[in-house]
Design a protein around this motif. Structure first.
Motif, short mmCIF file in Angstrom:
data_model
loop_
_atom_site.label_atom_id
_atom_site.label_comp_id
_atom_site.label_asym_id
_atom_site.label_seq_id
_atom_site.Cartn_x
_atom_site.Cartn_y
_atom_site.Cartn_z
N GLU A 73 0.83 -1.21 0.00
CA GLU A 73 0.00 0.00 0.00
C GLU A 73 0.87 1.26 0.00
N SER A 74 2.00 1.21 0.69
CA SER A 74 2.91 2.36 0.73
C SER A 74 3.52 2.60 -0.64
N ALA A 75 3.97 1.55 -1.29
CA ALA A 75 4.56 1.68 -2.61
C ALA A 75 3.55 2.22 -3.61
N LYS A 76 2.34 1.72 -3.55
CA LYS A 76 1.28 2.19 -4.45
C LYS A 76 0.99 3.66 -4.19
N MET A 78 2.96 5.97 -2.85
CA MET A 78 4.08 6.80 -3.28
C MET A 78 4.11 6.93 -4.80
N LYS A 79 3.78 5.86 -5.50
CA LYS A 79 3.76 5.90 -6.96
C LYS A 79 2.72 6.92 -7.44
N GLU A 80 1.61 7.02 -6.74
CA GLU A 80 0.57 7.98 -7.11
C GLU A 80 0.98 9.42 -6.79
N MET A 82 4.21 10.65 -6.71
CA MET A 82 5.43 11.09 -7.40
C MET A 82 5.18 12.03 -8.59
N PRO A 83 4.11 11.90 -9.36
CA PRO A 83 3.91 12.85 -10.45
C PRO A 83 3.72 14.31 -9.98
#
Length: 103
Positions: A73-76, A78-80, A82-83
């Motif tokens: 959930e953290s990786a997901k 952070m991916k959202e 980053m843009p």
């Protein structure tokens, strides 16, 4: 003496995106950190710089912070995020050895 782990990070965001990033960070922290074992505080702060956020965290240990960072959930999340971010600088890792509010 008990020691805690802290981190401060300066996030520079794309022009005009600071409020959106604040909202997303608040949502992510509410979903992940309120249930997280070891998170004492997670602060999202602004200054007079319109496209800058400071994120300050205090954890019972670095291992507790790392455990949350490893969750899918953290990786997901952070991916959202980053843009919206152009850079994350001034990352400072601290070992807290005392102060008001900590044992």
């Amino acid at each position: 003496m008990k020691q805690y782990y802290a981190q401060h990070v300066k996030a520079t965001v794309k022009p005009g995106k600071r409020d959106e990033l604040i909202q997303q960070l608040q949502q992510l922290s509410a979903e992940l950190l309120t249930r997280a074992s070891g998170c004492i505080y997670y602060l999202i702060s602004t200054t007079e710089e319109p496209d800058v956020l400071w994120i300050s965290e205090l954890w019972t240990s670095k291992e507790a912070k790392d455990a949350i960072a490893m969750k899918p959930e953290s990786a997901k999340g952070m991916k959202e995020l980053m843009p919206l971010i152009t850079s994350m600088t001034d990352r400072t890792h601290l070992t807290v050895v005392g102060g008001t509010g900590v044992d």
